[in-house]
Design an enzyme around this catalytic site. Sequence first.
Site, mmCIF file in Angstrom:
data_model
loop_
_atom_site.group_PDB
_atom_site.id
_atom_site.type_symbol
_atom_site.label_atom_id
_atom_site.label_comp_id
_atom_site.label_asym_id
_atom_site.label_seq_id
_atom_site.Cartn_x
_atom_site.Cartn_y
_atom_site.Cartn_z
ATOM 1 N N TYR A 1 -36.094 -2.705 -38.512
ATOM 2 C CA TYR A 1 -35.523 -3.622 -37.516
ATOM 3 C C TYR A 1 -36.558 -4.661 -37.069
ATOM 4 O O TYR A 1 -36.289 -5.869 -37.077
ATOM 5 C CB TYR A 1 -35.036 -2.808 -36.312
ATOM 6 C CG TYR A 1 -34.336 -3.622 -35.246
ATOM 7 C CD1 TYR A 1 -32.998 -3.970 -35.378
ATOM 8 C CD2 TYR A 1 -35.005 -4.028 -34.089
ATOM 9 C CE1 TYR A 1 -32.344 -4.702 -34.388
ATOM 10 C CE2 TYR A 1 -34.364 -4.757 -33.097
ATOM 11 C CZ TYR A 1 -33.029 -5.091 -33.255
ATOM 12 O OH TYR A 1 -32.388 -5.820 -32.275
ATOM 13 N N SER B 1 -34.832 -10.916 -31.258
ATOM 14 C CA SER B 1 -35.083 -9.770 -30.365
ATOM 15 C C SER B 1 -36.501 -9.902 -29.834
ATOM 16 O O SER B 1 -37.354 -10.532 -30.479
ATOM 17 C CB SER B 1 -34.971 -8.472 -31.168
ATOM 18 O OG SER B 1 -35.577 -7.403 -30.469
HETATM 19 P P1 NAI Z 1 -23.393 -4.567 -31.359
HETATM 20 O O1 NAI Z 1 -23.580 -3.369 -32.223
HETATM 21 O O2 NAI Z 1 -22.350 -4.548 -30.321
HETATM 22 O O3 NAI Z 1 -23.161 -5.867 -32.228
HETATM 23 C C1 NAI Z 1 -23.540 -6.049 -33.563
HETATM 24 C C2 NAI Z 1 -22.394 -6.740 -34.261
HETATM 25 O O4 NAI Z 1 -22.773 -7.069 -35.590
HETATM 26 C C3 NAI Z 1 -21.161 -5.810 -34.350
HETATM 27 O O5 NAI Z 1 -20.031 -6.546 -33.931
HETATM 28 C C4 NAI Z 1 -21.100 -5.469 -35.824
HETATM 29 O O6 NAI Z 1 -19.788 -5.241 -36.287
HETATM 30 C C5 NAI Z 1 -21.694 -6.729 -36.444
HETATM 31 N N1 NAI Z 1 -22.170 -6.497 -37.788
HETATM 32 C C6 NAI Z 1 -22.955 -5.499 -38.252
HETATM 33 N N2 NAI Z 1 -23.160 -5.634 -39.570
HETATM 34 C C7 NAI Z 1 -22.502 -6.744 -39.956
HETATM 35 C C8 NAI Z 1 -22.336 -7.428 -41.189
HETATM 36 N N3 NAI Z 1 -22.907 -6.958 -42.306
HETATM 37 N N4 NAI Z 1 -21.577 -8.545 -41.223
HETATM 38 C C9 NAI Z 1 -20.991 -9.039 -40.093
HETATM 39 N N5 NAI Z 1 -21.119 -8.435 -38.896
HETATM 40 C C10 NAI Z 1 -21.854 -7.308 -38.833
HETATM 41 O O7 NAI Z 1 -24.825 -4.825 -30.716
HETATM 42 P P2 NAI Z 1 -25.412 -6.111 -29.949
HETATM 43 O O8 NAI Z 1 -26.406 -5.607 -29.019
HETATM 44 O O9 NAI Z 1 -24.320 -6.956 -29.446
HETATM 45 O O10 NAI Z 1 -26.194 -6.847 -31.125
HETATM 46 C C11 NAI Z 1 -26.024 -8.222 -31.434
HETATM 47 C C12 NAI Z 1 -27.340 -8.813 -31.874
HETATM 48 O O11 NAI Z 1 -28.243 -8.812 -30.767
HETATM 49 C C13 NAI Z 1 -28.043 -8.049 -33.002
HETATM 50 O O12 NAI Z 1 -28.601 -8.963 -33.911
HETATM 51 C C14 NAI Z 1 -29.132 -7.295 -32.263
HETATM 52 O O13 NAI Z 1 -30.239 -7.014 -33.075
HETATM 53 C C15 NAI Z 1 -29.485 -8.290 -31.169
HETATM 54 N N6 NAI Z 1 -30.187 -7.720 -30.032
HETATM 55 C C16 NAI Z 1 -29.564 -6.884 -29.153
HETATM 56 C C17 NAI Z 1 -30.260 -6.367 -28.073
HETATM 57 C C18 NAI Z 1 -29.632 -5.474 -27.046
HETATM 58 O O14 NAI Z 1 -30.346 -5.005 -26.180
HETATM 59 N N7 NAI Z 1 -28.352 -5.226 -27.085
HETATM 60 C C19 NAI Z 1 -31.674 -6.695 -27.860
HETATM 61 C C20 NAI Z 1 -32.230 -7.582 -28.846
HETATM 62 C C21 NAI Z 1 -31.502 -8.071 -29.881
#
Ligand code: NAI
Length: 270
Positions: free
Chosen positions: A169, A156
Site C-alpha cells: 500500500y 494517502s
Molecule cells: P473504500 O473501500 O470505501 O473505497 C475504495 C473504493 O475503491 C471502493 O468503492 C471499491 O469498490 C473501489 N475499488 C477497489 N478496487 C477497484 C478497482 N479495481 N476498480 C474500480 N474500483 C475499485 O475506502 P476509502 O477509504 O473510501 O478509499 C478511497 C481511497 O482513499 C483509496 O485510494 C484509499 O487508499 C484512500 N485513502 C483512504 C483513507 C481513509 O482513511 N479512509 C486514508 C488515505 C487514503
Amino acid sequence: MNKTNQLPLSGQTSIVTGASSGLGQAIAISLGKAGSNVCVNFHGNEDGAKETQARIEEIGAKCIIVKGDVGKPKDVAKIFEKTTGAFGDIHILVNNAGIQEDKPLVDMSYEEWDKVIQTNLYGSFLSAQTAAKTFLSQNTEKSPDKCIGKIIFISSVHDIIPWGGRVNYSASKGGIKNLMKSMAQELAPQKIRVNSISPGAIKTPINEDQWKDEANLKVLLKKIPYARIGEPEDIGKVAAWLASEEADYITGTTIYVDGGMTLYPSFAED
Ligand code: NAI
C-alpha cells in the site's frame, strides 16, 4: 431551470473512480453539488453506486454509473467512452479507487503485492493517462490560454509516512506521489492541472477496524493532533475546490487533509 447553473463546476463533467462507497462517494456528491455532471465508476458494489447516483440526482445534477476495474485498460477505456457518450467533453478525473491488504513483509506473496499495486498504482496511471489523452483530443490548440482539464489523485499520508506491514500500500501511494508530480510537469504547458489529495484517517469501510472499536479509535486519535477522525465530506469539499477555477494556479501539489497527522505528533511530547 437547471439548479446547477452558475455553480463553480456547472457545464463540466467529472469521472470519479471507486465511487460506490467512502471517499469516492463523498467526492462524487461534492462535485455534483458544485454543478458538475458525474460518472460514478464502481467495481463490485452496484448498490453503493446507485446510492451515490440517487444522492447526486437529488441535488439536481446529472449522473451515470459505469462498472469497471481501473486496473484493466479495456475497462478504463469503457468508463471514458460511456461518459463522453452521456455528457460530451470530460473536464475532471478523480483517481480515487484503491485497496489495502495488510501482511508482514516476509509473509507477503507476490500476488498480494501485485494486487494492490495493480489497482492503486497501475489503475491510477491508466485512468490519468486516458484523461490526459481525452483532454488533449477535445482541445487541439497547442498552447491553450485556459485550463483544459484537471486530474486529482487520492493518495494517502502514507505517500510520505512509511507504514510497516503494508509495504504494498505505501509503495503504491509513494509511486502516486511522483507519478502526479511528473505528470504535472509534463502537462502544465498544455494547461492540464494535476494534483493529489492525501487523506489521513477518514471514517470509511477501508479502515473500519480502526474506528469501530473504541480502544483502537483511542490509539488512532493519538496520531491526530486535531483530535478527531476525518469525515468523507472533509475530502469531498477539498476535491470540489481543487477542481474549480479558484484553484487555477495549483498544479503538482499534494494537499494533506489529515488533521495534522503528518506533523509527527509524538515529537510534541519530547
Ligand atoms: P473504500 O473501500 O470505501 O473505497 C475504495 C473504493 O475503491 C471502493 O468503492 C471499491 O469498490 C473501489 N475499488 C477497489 N478496487 C477497484 C478497482 N479495481 N476498480 C474500480 N474500483 C475499485 O475506502 P476509502 O477509504 O473510501 O478509499 C478511497 C481511497 O482513499 C483509496 O485510494 C484509499 O487508499 C484512500 N485513502 C483512504 C483513507 C481513509 O482513511 N479512509 C486514508 C488515505 C487514503
